[in-house]
Design a protein around this motif. Structure first.
Motif, PDB file in Angstrom:
ATOM      1  N   GLU A 110       0.824  -1.210   0.000  1.00  0.00           N
ATOM      2  CA  GLU A 110       0.000   0.000   0.000  1.00  0.00           C
ATOM      3  C   GLU A 110       0.855   1.256   0.000  1.00  0.00           C
ATOM      4  O   GLU A 110       0.325   2.371   0.018  1.00  0.00           O
ATOM      5  CB  GLU A 110      -0.955  -0.016   1.203  1.00  0.00           C
ATOM      6  N   ILE A 111       2.162   1.085  -0.012  1.00  0.00           N
ATOM      7  CA  ILE A 111       3.089   2.206  -0.099  1.00  0.00           C
ATOM      8  C   ILE A 111       3.351   2.509  -1.571  1.00  0.00           C
ATOM      9  O   ILE A 111       3.671   1.601  -2.345  1.00  0.00           O
ATOM     10  CB  ILE A 111       4.425   1.876   0.607  1.00  0.00           C
ATOM     11  N   SER A 112       3.234   3.756  -1.964  1.00  0.00           N
ATOM     12  CA  SER A 112       3.447   4.121  -3.365  1.00  0.00           C
ATOM     13  C   SER A 112       4.913   3.936  -3.749  1.00  0.00           C
ATOM     14  O   SER A 112       5.794   4.549  -3.128  1.00  0.00           O
ATOM     15  CB  SER A 112       3.040   5.580  -3.611  1.00  0.00           C
ATOM     16  N   PRO A 113       5.212   3.114  -4.760  1.00  0.00           N
ATOM     17  CA  PRO A 113       6.603   2.967  -5.212  1.00  0.00           C
ATOM     18  C   PRO A 113       7.117   4.270  -5.825  1.00  0.00           C
ATOM     19  O   PRO A 113       6.333   5.117  -6.265  1.00  0.00           O
ATOM     20  CB  PRO A 113       6.509   1.870  -6.281  1.00  0.00           C
ATOM     21  N   GLU A 114       8.423   4.427  -5.828  1.00  0.00           N
ATOM     22  CA  GLU A 114       9.027   5.574  -6.491  1.00  0.00           C
ATOM     23  C   GLU A 114       8.950   5.398  -8.010  1.00  0.00           C
ATOM     24  O   GLU A 114       8.622   6.328  -8.749  1.00  0.00           O
ATOM     25  CB  GLU A 114      10.497   5.721  -6.062  1.00  0.00           C
ATOM     26  N   VAL A 115       9.271   4.186  -8.450  1.00  0.00           N
ATOM     27  CA  VAL A 115       9.262   3.860  -9.876  1.00  0.00           C
ATOM     28  C   VAL A 115       8.619   2.496 -10.078  1.00  0.00           C
ATOM     29  O   VAL A 115       8.836   1.577  -9.288  1.00  0.00           O
ATOM     30  CB  VAL A 115      10.701   3.831 -10.458  1.00  0.00           C
ATOM     31  N   VAL A 116       7.818   2.392 -11.136  1.00  0.00           N
ATOM     32  CA  VAL A 116       7.239   1.105 -11.535  1.00  0.00           C
ATOM     33  C   VAL A 116       7.704   0.810 -12.957  1.00  0.00           C
ATOM     34  O   VAL A 116       7.649   1.683 -13.825  1.00  0.00           O
ATOM     35  CB  VAL A 116       5.695   1.138 -11.481  1.00  0.00           C
ATOM     36  N   ILE A 117       8.168  -0.422 -13.183  1.00  0.00           N
ATOM     37  CA  ILE A 117       8.574  -0.853 -14.524  1.00  0.00           C
ATOM     38  C   ILE A 117       7.706  -2.042 -14.920  1.00  0.00           C
ATOM     39  O   ILE A 117       7.654  -3.049 -14.209  1.00  0.00           O
ATOM     40  CB  ILE A 117      10.068  -1.251 -14.566  1.00  0.00           C
ATOM     41  N   GLU A 118       7.028  -1.912 -16.043  1.00  0.00           N
ATOM     42  CA  GLU A 118       6.148  -2.954 -16.544  1.00  0.00           C
ATOM     43  C   GLU A 118       6.655  -3.456 -17.890  1.00  0.00           C
ATOM     44  O   GLU A 118       7.057  -2.650 -18.747  1.00  0.00           O
ATOM     45  CB  GLU A 118       4.726  -2.422 -16.721  1.00  0.00           C
ATOM     46  N   ILE A 119       6.633  -4.778 -18.082  1.00  0.00           N
ATOM     47  CA  ILE A 119       7.048  -5.371 -19.342  1.00  0.00           C
ATOM     48  C   ILE A 119       5.852  -6.087 -19.960  1.00  0.00           C
ATOM     49  O   ILE A 119       5.388  -7.107 -19.449  1.00  0.00           O
ATOM     50  CB  ILE A 119       8.216  -6.350 -19.137  1.00  0.00           C
ATOM     51  N   ASP A 120       5.308  -5.514 -21.041  1.00  0.00           N
ATOM     52  CA  ASP A 120       4.103  -6.050 -21.679  1.00  0.00           C
ATOM     53  C   ASP A 120       2.992  -6.183 -20.634  1.00  0.00           C
ATOM     54  O   ASP A 120       3.000  -5.485 -19.622  1.00  0.00           O
ATOM     55  CB  ASP A 120       4.404  -7.389 -22.363  1.00  0.00           C
ATOM     56  N   THR A 121       2.052  -7.077 -20.842  1.00  0.00           N
ATOM     57  CA  THR A 121       0.999  -7.314 -19.860  1.00  0.00           C
ATOM     58  C   THR A 121       0.376  -8.679 -20.086  1.00  0.00           C
ATOM     59  O   THR A 121       0.387  -9.201 -21.209  1.00  0.00           O
ATOM     60  CB  THR A 121      -0.100  -6.243 -19.928  1.00  0.00           C
ATOM     61  N   LYS A 122      -0.159  -9.265 -19.009  1.00  0.00           N
ATOM     62  CA  LYS A 122      -0.903 -10.525 -19.113  1.00  0.00           C
ATOM     63  C   LYS A 122      -2.409 -10.253 -19.112  1.00  0.00           C
ATOM     64  O   LYS A 122      -3.218 -11.190 -19.102  1.00  0.00           O
ATOM     65  CB  LYS A 122      -0.551 -11.445 -17.947  1.00  0.00           C
ATOM     66  N   ALA A 123      -2.803  -8.998 -19.096  1.00  0.00           N
ATOM     67  CA  ALA A 123      -4.217  -8.638 -19.001  1.00  0.00           C
ATOM     68  C   ALA A 123      -4.969  -8.928 -20.288  1.00  0.00           C
ATOM     69  O   ALA A 123      -4.428  -8.782 -21.393  1.00  0.00           O
ATOM     70  CB  ALA A 123      -4.358  -7.159 -18.645  1.00  0.00           C
ATOM     71  N   ASP A 124      -6.228  -9.332 -20.145  1.00  0.00           N
ATOM     72  CA  ASP A 124      -7.110  -9.478 -21.291  1.00  0.00           C
ATOM     73  C   ASP A 124      -7.621  -8.086 -21.659  1.00  0.00           C
ATOM     74  O   ASP A 124      -8.284  -7.428 -20.850  1.00  0.00           O
ATOM     75  CB  ASP A 124      -8.291 -10.391 -20.944  1.00  0.00           C
ATOM     76  N   LEU A 125      -7.320  -7.637 -22.861  1.00  0.00           N
ATOM     77  CA  LEU A 125      -7.610  -6.257 -23.251  1.00  0.00           C
ATOM     78  C   LEU A 125      -8.871  -6.114 -24.087  1.00  0.00           C
ATOM     79  O   LEU A 125      -9.178  -5.023 -24.555  1.00  0.00           O
ATOM     80  CB  LEU A 125      -6.404  -5.683 -24.022  1.00  0.00           C
ATOM     81  N   ARG A 126      -9.626  -7.187 -24.252  1.00  0.00           N
ATOM     82  CA  ARG A 126     -10.794  -7.134 -25.138  1.00  0.00           C
ATOM     83  C   ARG A 126     -11.926  -6.279 -24.593  1.00  0.00           C
ATOM     84  O   ARG A 126     -12.773  -5.814 -25.360  1.00  0.00           O
ATOM     85  CB  ARG A 126     -11.286  -8.557 -25.419  1.00  0.00           C
TER      86      ARG A 126
END
Length: 203
Positions: A110-126
């Motif tokens: 629940e602590i806000s990160p300083e930096v977030v790095i995301e590589i692609d996604t596994k989410a269903d985007l439909r």
């Protein structure tokens, strides 16, 4: 004679197939419906690709070597981050200020990160009008919650999307060097070349 309409039966989606949650609305894993129909097993849609896993490990190792370890903690392995009520995202890599963490709860971060790095996604985007809607919403949610910088790495396009609160968002090639945190700079292509790994072009 009245015609009685039969309601179409809908399969309940198991919570294991919920990838993320945004304001009470679930975002499922890509191809979750193939799991429901028996065409795929849950681990086939939940697991990372070899490229994604390799890149995450490479970037995490780079961050451990370059960032002040007494000041920052580098978290990975799809860290659950609760950014609002009934809302959470999975984060590939999160750089957190150690001074903000007073104790570990065993629950979502629940602590806000300083930096977030995301590589692609596994989410269903439909369910989104277009894929960019998902990336934009997640990025904006993260920035609004206190994250200072969000970096997306798209492996197919070999692009980097950098978003920082109060500044212009931009997309560049992953051969470019971008500012990460403090004096640390990130160059994806250089890191991969140092690994000596060949990336197969998508057919």
């Amino acid at each position: 004679m009245a015609v009685v309409e039969k309601k179409k039966a809908t399969k309940r989606v198991p919570k294991e197939l919920v990838y993320e949650m945004r304001h009470g609305s679930p975002i499922y894993y890509r191809d979750y419906d193939k799991v429901l129909s028996g065409k795929k097993k849950p681990e086939e849609v939940m697991g990372s690709s070899d490229l994604q896993a390799w890149m995450i490990d490479t970037i995490v190792r780079f961050l451990h070597l370059t960032l002040d370890y007494k000041k920052y903690k580098v978290l990975s392995n799809e860290v659950g981050y609760k950014f609002a009520r009934r809302s959470w995202y999975n984060l590939d890599i999160a750089v957190v200020d150690r001074t903000k963490i007073k104790k570990l709860t065993g629950r979502f971060l629940e602590i806000s990160p300083e930096v977030v790095i995301e590589i692609d996604t596994k989410a269903d985007l439909r369910k989104f009008e277009n894929p960019q809607d998902y990336f934009h919403r997640k990025t904006q949610d993260l920035l609004d919650s206190g994250v200072k910088k969000v970096i997306w790495i798209f492996t197919k396009e070999k692009k980097v999307w950098l978003a920082e609160k109060g500044k212009r968002w931009f997309i560049t090639d992953w051969s470019d060097t971008v500012d990460l945190l403090d004096k640390t700079k990130l160059n994806i292509q250089k890191l991969l070349e140092e690994e000596g790994i060949k990336i197969e072009e998508e057919r």
